[in-house]
Motif scaffolding. Structure first.
Motif, PDB file in Angstrom:
ATOM      1  N   LEU A 229       1.439  16.693   3.362  1.00 11.83           N
ATOM      2  CA  LEU A 229       1.242  15.243   3.430  1.00 11.83           C
ATOM      3  C   LEU A 229       0.386  14.772   2.270  1.00 11.83           C
ATOM      4  N   ASP A 230      -0.707  15.459   2.012  1.00 12.81           N
ATOM      5  CA  ASP A 230      -1.596  15.079   0.915  1.00 12.81           C
ATOM      6  C   ASP A 230      -0.851  15.116  -0.420  1.00 12.81           C
ATOM      7  N   GLN A 231      -0.079  16.171  -0.618  1.00 11.64           N
ATOM      8  CA  GLN A 231       0.668  16.296  -1.863  1.00 11.64           C
ATOM      9  C   GLN A 231       1.689  15.167  -2.001  1.00 11.64           C
ATOM     10  N   ALA A 232       2.373  14.820  -0.888  1.00 12.88           N
ATOM     11  CA  ALA A 232       3.388  13.761  -0.923  1.00 12.88           C
ATOM     12  C   ALA A 232       2.752  12.417  -1.263  1.00 12.88           C
ATOM     13  N   ILE A 233       1.587  12.124  -0.706  1.00  8.74           N
ATOM     14  CA  ILE A 233       0.921  10.852  -0.986  1.00  8.74           C
ATOM     15  C   ILE A 233       0.542  10.770  -2.457  1.00  8.74           C
ATOM     16  N   ARG A 234      -0.009  11.857  -2.986  1.00 12.61           N
ATOM     17  CA  ARG A 234      -0.423  11.846  -4.394  1.00 12.61           C
ATOM     18  C   ARG A 234       0.793  11.711  -5.318  1.00 12.61           C
ATOM     19  N   ASP A 236       3.612  10.213  -4.594  1.00 15.04           N
ATOM     20  CA  ASP A 236       4.135   8.848  -4.482  1.00 15.04           C
ATOM     21  C   ASP A 236       3.264   7.849  -5.233  1.00 15.04           C
ATOM     22  N   LEU A 237       1.950   8.035  -5.195  1.00 15.30           N
ATOM     23  CA  LEU A 237       1.071   7.142  -5.942  1.00 15.30           C
ATOM     24  C   LEU A 237       1.358   7.227  -7.439  1.00 15.30           C
ATOM     25  N   ARG A 238       1.581   8.442  -7.933  1.00 15.72           N
ATOM     26  CA  ARG A 238       1.894   8.606  -9.362  1.00 15.72           C
ATOM     27  C   ARG A 238       3.245   7.992  -9.720  1.00 15.72           C
ATOM     28  N   SER A 239       4.169   7.965  -8.732  1.00 12.41           N
ATOM     29  CA  SER A 239       5.527   7.487  -9.000  1.00 12.41           C
ATOM     30  C   SER A 239       5.700   5.999  -8.750  1.00 12.41           C
ATOM     31  N   GLY A 240       4.643   5.297  -8.372  1.00 13.81           N
ATOM     32  CA  GLY A 240       4.728   3.850  -8.210  1.00 13.81           C
ATOM     33  C   GLY A 240       4.982   3.373  -6.787  1.00 13.81           C
ATOM     34  N   TRP A 241       5.053   4.285  -5.812  1.00 15.37           N
ATOM     35  CA  TRP A 241       5.156   3.872  -4.420  1.00 15.37           C
ATOM     36  C   TRP A 241       3.798   3.354  -3.942  1.00 15.37           C
ATOM     37  N   TRP A 242       3.843   2.551  -2.870  1.00 14.89           N
ATOM     38  CA  TRP A 242       2.596   2.081  -2.249  1.00 14.89           C
ATOM     39  C   TRP A 242       2.535   2.656  -0.834  1.00 14.89           C
ATOM     40  N   PRO A 243       1.831   3.771  -0.622  1.00 13.55           N
ATOM     41  CA  PRO A 243       1.687   4.325   0.735  1.00 13.55           C
ATOM     42  C   PRO A 243       0.891   3.370   1.614  1.00 13.55           C
ATOM     43  N   PHE A 244       1.340   3.191   2.860  1.00 12.96           N
ATOM     44  CA  PHE A 244       0.604   2.260   3.725  1.00 12.96           C
ATOM     45  C   PHE A 244       0.421   2.753   5.159  1.00 12.96           C
ATOM     46  N   ALA A 245       1.126   3.803   5.593  1.00 12.05           N
ATOM     47  CA  ALA A 245       0.983   4.247   6.992  1.00 12.05           C
ATOM     48  C   ALA A 245       1.438   5.687   7.154  1.00 12.05           C
ATOM     49  N   VAL A 246       0.881   6.314   8.196  1.00  8.69           N
ATOM     50  CA  VAL A 246       1.305   7.653   8.620  1.00  8.69           C
ATOM     51  C   VAL A 246       1.532   7.617  10.127  1.00  8.69           C
ATOM     52  N   ILE A 247       2.594   8.257  10.561  1.00 12.18           N
ATOM     53  CA  ILE A 247       2.855   8.380  11.996  1.00 12.18           C
ATOM     54  C   ILE A 247       2.707   9.847  12.381  1.00 12.18           C
ATOM     55  N   ALA A 248       1.728  10.123  13.232  1.00 10.42           N
ATOM     56  CA  ALA A 248       1.535  11.466  13.779  1.00 10.42           C
ATOM     57  C   ALA A 248       2.146  11.515  15.169  1.00 10.42           C
ATOM     58  N   THR A 249       2.576  12.700  15.582  1.00  9.61           N
ATOM     59  CA  THR A 249       3.241  12.836  16.880  1.00  9.61           C
ATOM     60  C   THR A 249       2.492  13.815  17.760  1.00  9.61           C
ATOM     61  N   VAL A 250       2.229  13.393  18.976  1.00 10.18           N
ATOM     62  CA  VAL A 250       1.659  14.272  20.002  1.00 10.18           C
ATOM     63  C   VAL A 250       2.764  14.529  21.018  1.00 10.18           C
ATOM     64  N   GLY A 251       3.455  15.654  20.857  1.00  6.37           N
ATOM     65  CA  GLY A 251       4.588  15.987  21.717  1.00  6.37           C
ATOM     66  C   GLY A 251       5.896  15.587  21.072  1.00  6.37           C
ATOM     67  N   THR A 252       6.300  16.304  20.009  1.00 11.33           N
ATOM     68  CA  THR A 252       7.535  15.958  19.303  1.00 11.33           C
ATOM     69  C   THR A 252       8.736  16.123  20.231  1.00 11.33           C
ATOM     70  N   MET A 267      -7.053  12.160   6.343  1.00  6.21           N
ATOM     71  CA  MET A 267      -6.204  11.798   5.208  1.00  6.21           C
ATOM     72  C   MET A 267      -6.000  10.282   5.147  1.00  6.21           C
ATOM     73  N   CYS A 268      -5.788   9.663   6.299  1.00  6.29           N
ATOM     74  CA  CYS A 268      -5.566   8.217   6.326  1.00  6.29           C
ATOM     75  C   CYS A 268      -6.817   7.459   5.881  1.00  6.29           C
ATOM     76  N   GLU A 269      -7.969   7.951   6.287  1.00  5.82           N
ATOM     77  CA  GLU A 269      -9.212   7.304   5.862  1.00  5.82           C
ATOM     78  C   GLU A 269      -9.417   7.462   4.357  1.00  5.82           C
ATOM     79  N   ARG A 270      -9.041   8.610   3.831  1.00  7.18           N
ATOM     80  CA  ARG A 270      -9.214   8.848   2.396  1.00  7.18           C
ATOM     81  C   ARG A 270      -8.364   7.895   1.569  1.00  7.18           C
ATOM     82  N   TYR A 271      -7.120   7.653   2.025  1.00  9.41           N
ATOM     83  CA  TYR A 271      -6.195   6.841   1.226  1.00  9.41           C
ATOM     84  C   TYR A 271      -6.060   5.408   1.745  1.00  9.41           C
ATOM     85  N   GLY A 272      -6.770   5.060   2.816  1.00  9.46           N
ATOM     86  CA  GLY A 272      -6.692   3.705   3.351  1.00  9.46           C
ATOM     87  C   GLY A 272      -5.369   3.392   4.012  1.00  9.46           C
ATOM     88  N   LEU A 273      -4.843   4.324   4.808  1.00 14.67           N
ATOM     89  CA  LEU A 273      -3.538   4.159   5.452  1.00 14.67           C
ATOM     90  C   LEU A 273      -3.706   3.905   6.946  1.00 14.67           C
TER      91      LEU A 273
END
Length: 527
Positions: A229-234, A236-252, A267-273
């Motif tokens: 997840l951390d790698q994907a966010i970084r 996307d930021l380099r590629s011009g995407w604007w990350p804004f949310a993460v959905i975690a699952t308890v009981g997939t 992670m969400c607190e670090r990136y403001g998501l």
């Protein structure tokens, strides 16, 4: 119950009178009580072909009124053959669910009241009961307060994403929309590859597009890989995407895995998501004190969804949505036309729940949850959920002891993921075809109903326990049906599929312990 049809058309003017309602009410309640008493005797999966129900119904609408006895007789004649009995203890597909007795009675009252709690004044009881009931549930789950809560038809992931999008600085999607804006950044949000399909549908609904969702790989336990997840966010930021949310699952949905919410919250607190936690199925298990750990970290989430219609014995359309940031919801959805202007919502003393949701109107969903929580009490809910988990562990032991079945993931709650894997059969395509045919045989038999999924590409059988009527007897039936279906399929396997087990197979007792050895030509096993 045998229903005697009436005779002749009836002219209708005005509603059914009180005495007729009383008489028919007794008739229908008796019918429902008999149905619930005898539900295990029905084939759990509807035994009809596509088009059968349509062909059994008139192609033109009724010109004259009919007696309720005649209508109920047609329920038995036409509708019942096309019912897959979700309320049966033999229903163990998808997520086992129950519309319990108190919930059925509450639904009758809801139909009688026929209110909408869009404004506080359109039904003060519906609005205020919802707030009290959801706070009760919050306490039962061990979540810290205060939390703003609402009941939705389903898990409201679209509402969470809409609120999260509204919080992106300078975006102003509510006013300006998404289309035709060259300055608009490409929005991105994240969920694991095991997240529910409703996450992707929410992206479609909100105009974000499927490409806005980046699915994060999972680890060996099918939980979101936080480093990925951390790698994907970084990236996307380099590629011009604007990350804004993460959905975690308890009981997939497929495996009931629990994502590492605490690490994802970091992670969400670090990136403001915005962090939304989908605990639709497994969240209810936190009612058991020993299972409170599954919601660890959820107190830091911006929003959280739990579906009482999955494992708290209420009927469908009862999904609880909690948030620490109700003003974000209000910013996204509040809109009051002239015909809904009111004074109460401005006083701060009354909630107009329509300001926090896109749908209008909304009924009285809290009544059935309130009555169900009161009828069972926390101890009754705990006992039933714990019993379901015990049954799942028992079925898992039968699978583990069997030489022809294998457990594919640990059984965490009340869902068992497994497959048949006869010794000597190593080709994954052949195993997939065998398991699919076994499942089709089991479901066609009508004694039990299971579902399937794919785990790392492997065709997987799922047995999901969540119905109040599921006991050891029902899981024993499922086990027997699986073994019978496998025996029949093994007998039809072409000789070119060489190397299959011809050795000794175990007969399993109710305890799951191997008790008897049989030859390869004998029974594959029994409870």
């Amino acid at each position: 119950m045998q229903i005697q049809a009436g005779s002749g058309p009836l002219p209708r003017e005005g509603d059914m009178d009180a005495e007729a309602l009383r008489r028919y009410g007794h008739l229908f309640v008796d019918w429902i009580a008999d149905y619930m008493r005898d539900i295990q005797s029905y084939p759990v999966l509807a035994q009809v072909k596509p088009g059968d129900i349509r062909q059994a119904l008139p192609s033109i609408p009724p010109a004259h009124g009919e007696e309720m006895e005649h209508i109920l007789a047609d329920v038995e004649r036409v509708i019942m053959p096309g019912i897959t009995h979700w309320n049966s203890g033999n229903f163990m597909a998808y997520f086992g669910v129950t519309s319990s007795g108190p919930c059925i009675l509450a639904d009758m009252l809801t139909g009688a009241f026929n209110v909408s709690r869009m404004l506080w004044k359109t039904s003060p009881a519906a609005t205020e009961l919802e707030q009290v009931t959801l706070d009760w549930l919050r306490q039962m789950l061990g979540l810290p307060g205060p939390l703003f809560g609402m009941i939705h038809h389903n898990s409201a992931i679209a509402n969470a994403l809409a609120a999260a999008r509204e919080m992106v600085p300078g975006l102003h999607v509510r006013q300006k929309g998404l289309a035709g804006r060259k300055e608009m950044p490409r929005l991105r949000f994240y969920a694991s590859e095991e997240a529910h399909s409703s996450v992707e549908k929410a992206a479609i609904l909100l105009g974000l597009g499927q490409e806005s969702l980046r699915k994060i790989e999972t680890d060996a336990d099918y939980c979101m890989n936080v480093e990925a997840l951390d790698q994907a966010i970084r990236e996307d930021l380099r590629s011009g995407w604007w990350p804004f949310a993460v959905i975690a699952t308890v009981g997939t949905t497929s495996t009931t895995s629990v994502d590492p919410v605490e690490q994802i919250a970091d992670m969400c607190e670090r990136y403001g998501l915005w962090l939304h936690v989908d605990a639709a199925y497994a969240g209810a298990a936190a009612i058991m004190p020993e299972m409170r750990w599954i919601l660890r970290g959820c107190e830091r989430a911006d929003s959280l969804a739990i579906n009482p219609h999955k494992w708290l014995f209420t009927s469908f359309s009862c999904s609880v949505f909690y948030t620490r940031r109700p003003q974000a919801l209000r910013s996204a959805f509040s809109l009051t036309p002239d015909y809904l202007q009111n004074n109460e919502g401005h006083s701060g003393q009354a909630l107009n729940l329509m300001d926090y949701d896109a749908s209008l109107p909304h009924g009285f969903p809290a009544l059935k949850l309130w009555m169900t929580l009161r009828y069972f009490g926390q101890d009754g809910l705990v006992n039933n959920i714990a019993a379901h988990c015990r049954l799942a562990r028992q079925f898992s032991r039968w699978v583990e002891f069997s030489p022809t079945f294998e457990l594919l993931v640990p059984t965490r709650f009340s869902v068992v993921c497994f497959r048949t894997h006869p010794a000597g059969m190593h080709n994954e395509e052949q195993l997939d075809r065998l398991n699919e045919r076994v499942l089709n045989r089991v479901n066609a038999g009508g004694r039990t109903f299971l579902s399937s999924s794919r785990l790392k590409g492997r065709y997987t059988l799922r047995l999901a326990i969540g119905n109040l009527r599921t006991t050891e007897a029902e899981i024993c039936v499922a086990w027997e049906e699986l073994q019978k279906a496998l025996r029949l399929e093994m007998g039809s396997i072409p000789s070119s599929w060489s190397g299959l087990r011809q050795g000794r197979l175990h007969l399993l007792s109710f305890s799951g312990e191997p008790t008897t050895a049989l030859s390869g030509s004998g029974s594959i096993g029994s409870c």
